[in-house]
Write a protein that holds these residues in place. Structure first.
Motif, PDB file in Angstrom:
ATOM      1  N   ARG A 206       0.810  -1.219   0.000  1.00 12.95           N
ATOM      2  CA  ARG A 206       0.000   0.000   0.000  1.00 12.95           C
ATOM      3  C   ARG A 206       0.847   1.276   0.000  1.00 12.95           C
ATOM      4  O   ARG A 206       0.328   2.364   0.221  1.00 12.95           O
ATOM      5  N   MET A 207       2.145   1.134  -0.268  1.00 13.69           N
ATOM      6  CA  MET A 207       3.032   2.298  -0.271  1.00 13.69           C
ATOM      7  C   MET A 207       2.981   3.003  -1.623  1.00 13.69           C
ATOM      8  O   MET A 207       3.372   2.444  -2.646  1.00 13.69           O
ATOM      9  N   HIS A 208       2.476   4.237  -1.642  1.00 15.43           N
ATOM     10  CA  HIS A 208       2.433   5.059  -2.846  1.00 15.43           C
ATOM     11  C   HIS A 208       3.650   5.977  -2.831  1.00 15.43           C
ATOM     12  O   HIS A 208       3.863   6.703  -1.857  1.00 15.43           O
ATOM     13  N   SER A 209       4.421   5.954  -3.897  1.00  9.56           N
ATOM     14  CA  SER A 209       5.654   6.741  -3.897  1.00  9.56           C
ATOM     15  C   SER A 209       5.886   7.386  -5.253  1.00  9.56           C
ATOM     16  O   SER A 209       5.244   7.051  -6.251  1.00  9.56           O
ATOM     17  N   ALA A 210       6.824   8.316  -5.257  1.00 11.11           N
ATOM     18  CA  ALA A 210       7.287   8.953  -6.489  1.00 11.11           C
ATOM     19  C   ALA A 210       8.798   8.747  -6.531  1.00 11.11           C
ATOM     20  O   ALA A 210       9.555   9.539  -5.973  1.00 11.11           O
TER      21      ALA A 210
END
Length: 239
Positions: A206-210
């Motif tokens: 569930r880790m949203h990153s850029a």
């Protein structure tokens, strides 16, 4: 990559001794040995690089010399400054120009308030810029805020404040959607869905990153949005 002659010689030594080291067991360092290594080489442990804060709420705490000088810096306001004659009028005053401050300003502006942000450095010079990992939000079919809640509570060894954890897991998907609507460019798969990874202690991805500059991307988005909206003033280098 071109190596120097000295590095090439060291590479030969490493390659020649590799077979003998493959199955060699190295004893774990004792806590005393670890402390000696840290004190000898880690910059945070070097006595000359740290000192105590002499004034303020952090008085007595040790921190790097450069940060101590900033915290102890004298205000730029002259003693003759007349507090009875305000220079600015606003509905909402936000102190701090990081991710939280920028978000608060945007929310207040959306609800009809005239907002002023004051920050001691440049707008965006904040901890948010340093964040790399990303934001966890339960927004997949095999995940839910309830599962996220259990992960957070367990990861915190049951010392978390339940009300804050509840707010975190419920608001997280909403925040991700909000940031994306403002232009935040999170990593995505070829079909356009969010690319999500595991975080520490998580049972779901569930880790949203850029990439590895998630905080900088979020701060870029929030800062641009603040700059382009009416009724939000930003005062930088404000003591």
């Amino acid at each position: 990559m071109t190596y120097t002659p000295e590095m090439l010689e060291l590479i030969k030594v490493v390659e020649a001794t590799r077979p003998s080291r493959l199955h060699q067991a190295y004893p774990a360092m004792s806590m005393e040995d670890r402390q000696k290594v840290l004190q000898g080489f880690h910059p945070d442990y070097l006595v000359e690089s740290m000192r105590e804060i002499r004034v303020g709420v952090g008085k007595g705490g040790r921190m790097p010399n450069e940060l101590a000088e900033v915290i102890e810096g004298r205000p730029h306001i002259d003693a003759s400054f007349d507090l009875s004659c305000p220079e600015f009028e606003t509905d909402v005053l936000v102190i701090g120009g990081g991710g939280a401050g920028a978000s608060a300003a945007l929310m207040a502006q959306e609800n009809g308030a005239r907002v002023t942000i004051v920050t001691k450095l440049r707008f965006g010079d904040a901890n948010t810029m340093m964040a790399q990992g990303g934001i966890q939000a339960a927004d997949r079919p095999n995940d839910s805020p309830s599962i996220h809640y259990l992960d957070v509570i367990g990861g915190g060894h049951f010392t978390n404040y339940p009300d804050l954890v509840e707010a975190l897991v419920i608001d997280a998907p909403i925040v991700i959607q909000w940031l994306e609507s403002l232009g935040a460019m999170f990593d995505k798969l070829l079909d356009g869905t969010m690319m999500e990874e595991h975080g520490g202690g998580t049972s779901r991805k569930r880790m949203h990153s850029a990439r590895d500059y998630s905080g900088a991307e979020i701060m870029r988005t929030l800062r641009d949005e603040v700059r382009n909206r009416p009724n939000i003033d930003v005062i930088e280098f404000c003591p």
